[in-house]
Motif scaffolding. Structure first.
Motif, mmCIF file in Angstrom:
data_model
loop_
_atom_site.group_PDB
_atom_site.id
_atom_site.type_symbol
_atom_site.label_atom_id
_atom_site.label_comp_id
_atom_site.label_asym_id
_atom_site.label_seq_id
_atom_site.Cartn_x
_atom_site.Cartn_y
_atom_site.Cartn_z
ATOM 1 N N LEU A 87 7.961 -3.571 -6.130
ATOM 2 C CA LEU A 87 8.581 -2.392 -5.469
ATOM 3 C C LEU A 87 8.262 -1.491 -5.949
ATOM 4 O O LEU A 87 8.698 -0.202 -6.140
ATOM 5 N N SER A 88 7.165 -1.752 -6.834
ATOM 6 C CA SER A 88 7.392 0.462 -7.921
ATOM 7 C C SER A 88 5.678 0.617 -6.818
ATOM 8 O O SER A 88 5.481 1.950 -8.210
ATOM 9 N N GLY A 89 5.015 0.104 -6.309
ATOM 10 C CA GLY A 89 4.114 0.861 -5.441
ATOM 11 C C GLY A 89 2.476 0.205 -6.101
ATOM 12 O O GLY A 89 2.721 -0.461 -5.821
ATOM 13 N N LYS A 90 2.063 1.390 -5.467
ATOM 14 C CA LYS A 90 0.037 0.815 -5.350
ATOM 15 C C LYS A 90 0.063 -0.233 -7.176
ATOM 16 O O LYS A 90 0.961 0.915 -7.808
ATOM 17 N N ALA A 91 -0.553 -0.856 -6.968
ATOM 18 C CA ALA A 91 -1.070 -1.925 -8.346
ATOM 19 C C ALA A 91 -2.278 -0.878 -8.928
ATOM 20 O O ALA A 91 -3.398 -0.477 -8.096
ATOM 21 N N LYS A 92 -2.359 -0.696 -10.063
ATOM 22 C CA LYS A 92 -3.545 -0.653 -11.171
ATOM 23 C C LYS A 92 -3.520 -0.830 -12.482
ATOM 24 O O LYS A 92 -3.124 -1.476 -12.987
#
Length: 135
Positions: A87-92
């Protein structure tokens, strides 16, 4: 993260779900299984909204914390697992250095719980930050 939920049923109604740690987060289902599945989805949506609004990830309390509250006296308690790391947004992609022994422990634990190293580390970091962020 494991969130305690309360399942309740009134005559002539579906099974209702209350999430004490997330005020305003409710769900329901035709059966208890549906109620449990829908509760996970409701929690994910609620937390996603909190994070998008710049809010903090809530730290779930224990069932014992809420058990004696009158508003939950007619319900049945359950725990649902919610993967907050997604749920934390786009992976990096990042490069970190850890002791080999620790990586073996992490990989072993993650494998036993059907997770990946990255998933485990993201989950652990989110829980740690939520539990220790005083701001």
């Amino acid at each position: 993260m494991r969130f305690p939920i309360v399942i309740h049923k009134d005559p002539d109604s579906d099974y209702g779900v209350t999430v004490p740690d997330l005020p305003g987060c409710f769900s329901a289902g035709d059966t208890t299984d549906d109620a449990l599945s829908n509760a996970v989805e409701a929690i994910e949506c609620h937390i996603e909204g909190l994070l998008l609004d710049g809010g903090k990830l809530p730290v779930p309390e224990t069932v014992e914390h809420y058990r004696n509250e009158d508003r939950f006296s007619d319900g049945v308690w359950a725990l649902v697992d919610v993967d907050v790391s997604k749920l934390s947004g786009k992976a990096k992609r990042v490069n970190i250095t850890l002791p080999e022994r620790l990586l073996v422990q992490i990989d072993s634990f993650a494998a036993r719980h059907g997770d990946t190293r990255s998933g485990f580390l993201a989950h652990a970091a989110l829980e740690y930050v939520a539990a220790h962020d005083d701001q």
